[in-house]
Motif scaffolding. Structure first.
Motif, PDB file in Angstrom:
ATOM      1  N   UNK A 111       3.506   3.717  -2.355  1.00 63.16           N
ATOM      2  CA  UNK A 111       2.504   2.699  -2.031  1.00 63.16           C
ATOM      3  C   UNK A 111       2.188   2.609  -0.552  1.00 63.16           C
ATOM      4  N   UNK A 112       2.776   3.468   0.277  1.00 63.32           N
ATOM      5  CA  UNK A 112       2.490   3.417   1.712  1.00 63.32           C
ATOM      6  C   UNK A 112       0.982   3.514   1.939  1.00 63.32           C
ATOM      7  N   UNK A 113       0.346   2.502   2.535  1.00 64.88           N
ATOM      8  CA  UNK A 113      -1.117   2.480   2.635  1.00 64.88           C
ATOM      9  C   UNK A 113      -1.684   3.347   3.737  1.00 64.88           C
ATOM     10  N   UNK A 114      -0.857   3.751   4.710  1.00 71.26           N
ATOM     11  CA  UNK A 114      -1.364   4.552   5.811  1.00 71.26           C
ATOM     12  C   UNK A 114      -2.361   3.779   6.649  1.00 71.26           C
ATOM     13  N   UNK A 115      -3.373   4.453   7.137  1.00 69.51           N
ATOM     14  CA  UNK A 115      -4.410   3.787   7.926  1.00 69.51           C
ATOM     15  C   UNK A 115      -5.368   3.087   6.967  1.00 69.51           C
ATOM     16  N   UNK A 116      -5.520   1.792   7.164  1.00 74.47           N
ATOM     17  CA  UNK A 116      -6.378   1.021   6.275  1.00 74.47           C
ATOM     18  C   UNK A 116      -7.462   0.320   7.075  1.00 74.47           C
ATOM     19  N   UNK A 117      -8.572   0.106   6.399  1.00 78.81           N
ATOM     20  CA  UNK A 117      -9.651  -0.661   7.009  1.00 78.81           C
ATOM     21  C   UNK A 117      -9.344  -2.155   6.891  1.00 78.81           C
ATOM     22  N   UNK A 118     -10.100  -2.952   7.637  1.00 81.53           N
ATOM     23  CA  UNK A 118      -9.821  -4.380   7.710  1.00 81.53           C
ATOM     24  C   UNK A 118      -9.805  -5.026   6.331  1.00 81.53           C
ATOM     25  N   UNK A 168      -4.629  -6.437   3.464  1.00 84.20           N
ATOM     26  CA  UNK A 168      -3.641  -7.037   2.580  1.00 84.20           C
ATOM     27  C   UNK A 168      -2.644  -6.029   2.049  1.00 84.20           C
ATOM     28  N   UNK A 169      -3.092  -4.808   1.779  1.00 84.48           N
ATOM     29  CA  UNK A 169      -2.181  -3.771   1.288  1.00 84.48           C
ATOM     30  C   UNK A 169      -1.102  -3.458   2.312  1.00 84.48           C
ATOM     31  N   UNK A 170      -1.493  -3.332   3.578  1.00 86.93           N
ATOM     32  CA  UNK A 170      -0.531  -3.020   4.622  1.00 86.93           C
ATOM     33  C   UNK A 170       0.466  -4.158   4.814  1.00 86.93           C
ATOM     34  N   UNK A 171      -0.034  -5.393   4.886  1.00 89.34           N
ATOM     35  CA  UNK A 171       0.860  -6.525   5.108  1.00 89.34           C
ATOM     36  C   UNK A 171       1.782  -6.755   3.918  1.00 89.34           C
ATOM     37  N   UNK A 172       1.252  -6.590   2.706  1.00 82.32           N
ATOM     38  CA  UNK A 172       2.103  -6.748   1.526  1.00 82.32           C
ATOM     39  C   UNK A 172       3.147  -5.646   1.471  1.00 82.32           C
ATOM     40  N   UNK A 173       2.749  -4.428   1.827  1.00 81.26           N
ATOM     41  CA  UNK A 173       3.729  -3.335   1.853  1.00 81.26           C
ATOM     42  C   UNK A 173       4.847  -3.651   2.855  1.00 81.26           C
ATOM     43  N   UNK A 214      11.679  -7.004   2.683  1.00 77.83           N
ATOM     44  CA  UNK A 214      12.538  -7.712   1.732  1.00 77.83           C
ATOM     45  C   UNK A 214      13.637  -6.805   1.197  1.00 77.83           C
ATOM     46  N   UNK A 215      13.284  -5.586   0.839  1.00 78.87           N
ATOM     47  CA  UNK A 215      14.287  -4.672   0.295  1.00 78.87           C
ATOM     48  C   UNK A 215      15.226  -4.139   1.379  1.00 78.87           C
TER      49      UNK A 215
END
Length: 428
Positions: free
Chosen positions: A368-375, A379-384, A390-391
């Motif tokens: 699930x690593x989002x890599x470079x994400x657009x604005x 949410x994907x990056x922050x949730x990842x 947590x883990x």
């Protein structure tokens, strides 16, 4: 009798809302989860321990009795083998009579009950996610109001002293004997953890260009409420997760100067409020490297290795640190406690169970690593980052996989990340 009624209400309420939409059902369940601690404390019957569980059963009954749409099945199919193994192994361990069967049943519940949230997260639509985030903002604001009342007027008006609230009243290590603030949660750490983990959800919706101005203001109030909640709870782990979210926001968002000034103003407001009272500054002990080294050394290097050598097949489900209701404590045989979530898994599911979970965590974070994400996909990056943190921080304490309602939110986020990633890489 009141506790039994609350269980029934939880079941019916969540079921009915879940039939309307997945987002509404999840929000109803979160409302039950937020209120679970204070309800259990004020109605300390045996049945009150299952108020949230009945809500989860209502959600499962509403969601899993309806055939998922094709694109939802496509997003979640990759999780099927993992869910089967994560549930199947503890189920086999249940039939190994190491502990009393009721203790093992409680341990089985802790091991498998929230795992299906991976499927639910993968099946969430964008509208469900938006509904859930807006609801989190409202709940966070309500929690802050209660937490401030506890801060100024004391806990006794909200939490009577009994066997259920014993841990709350033992947590008086803030500013020379003041209590940590739990709001309506079971303990203060649960309050801080949930507040910190909701931040990525709020930011994910706030950063979307399609989000209207009124909803943005609501989400911003939710930010402030979550931030203050973390400091009121005096949870150092939650403070670290909050800091990680803030770093992610400023390094990933391309904001207009006026928007950036607004965010900075909100942060300065929270910082000023925190600086005005020593009771909000327990997080500063994170700078004590000797404390961190001692905690890690004790929970990972010493106790964990001792358990690995002496209990390679575990101590039975429920016998390694899963929270056991007070009315079942006398049935627990040879209880062993370890302040390490992976150590708890080792004690209850053996080496193989630990290997399964560690393998899943590595697979999850790599996949699930989002890599470079657009604005709009921030949410994907922050949730990842929140899931990864947590883990990774799990060896510093217990309860990550059994906390109410944090574990449900964690699994939901993990499933959502898997679903989004699969949708992007292999569209239907």
């Amino acid at each position: 009798m009141v506790a039994e009624v609350l269980c029934a209400v939880s079941l019916v309420l969540v079921f009915c809302f879940s039939r309307r939409s997945l987002g509404a059902g999840l929000l109803a369940l979160l409302t039950v989860g937020y209120a679970y601690g204070i309800l259990r404390a004020n109605f300390p019957d045996n049945a009150s321990h299952f108020i949230f569980d009945f809500g989860v059963l209502g959600l499962y009954a509403a969601i899993f009795t309806i055939r998922a749409q094709r694109h939802q099945r496509h997003r979640s199919v990759i999780l099927q083998p993992w869910v089967a193994v994560l549930i199947g192994w503890p189920l086999l361990m249940f039939f190994v009579p190491t502990q009393d069967w009721l203790i093992q049943f409680v341990g089985l519940r802790g091991a498998v009950f929230f795992v299906p949230f991976l499927f639910i997260g993968a099946r969430m639509e964008e509208q469900d996610f938006n509904t859930l985030a807006a609801g989190m903002a409202v709940l966070n604001i309500a929690e802050l109001a209660i937490a401030l009342a506890q801060f100024f007027f004391g806990l006794i008006f909200f939490f009577p002293q009994n066997s259920v609230t014993e841990l709350i009243y033992r947590s008086n290590d803030v500013a020379g004997g003041m209590y940590r603030i739990p709001a309506t949660f079971v303990v203060s750490a649960a309050y801080g953890g949930v507040m910190a983990f909701t931040m990525p959800f709020l930011v994910a919706v706030w950063a979307k260009p399609s989000t209207g101005g009124l909803r943005k203001r609501l989400l911003e109030l939710g930010f402030v409420a979550a931030g203050l909640g973390v400091f009121l709870s005096a949870s150092r782990t939650a403070a670290a997760l909050l800091a990680l979210s803030l770093i992610g926001i400023f390094t990933s968002l391309r904001l207009k100067a006026s928007h950036r000034a607004g965010v900075v103003t909100l942060l300065l407001l929270v910082a000023w409020l925190v600086s005005t009272d020593e009771r909000l500054q327990r997080f500063t002990t994170l700078s004590d490297t000797s404390f961190i080294a001692e905690r890690i050394g004790w929970s990972v290097n010493s106790t964990f290795l001792d358990v690995l050598v002496n209990y390679p097949m575990g101590n039975g489900l429920g016998g390694g640190g899963t929270s056991i209701p007070y009315f079942l404590q006398e049935r627990l045989q040879n209880p062993i406690l370890i302040e390490n979530e992976y150590g708890r898994i080792l004690l209850e599911q053996g080496v193989l169970g630990l290997i399964v979970w560690l393998t899943f965590v590595v697979w999850l974070l790599v996949t699930t690593w989002p890599g470079k994400v657009r604005q709009q996909y921030l949410g994907s990056l922050l949730l990842w980052c929140a899931v990864a943190f947590s883990f990774i921080a799990a060896p510093l304490g217990t309860g990550l996989l059994t906390a109410i309602p944090l574990t449900a939110i964690l699994m939901l986020a993990a499933g959502w990340l898997v679903g989004r990633r699969r949708e992007e890489s292999t569209p239907v």
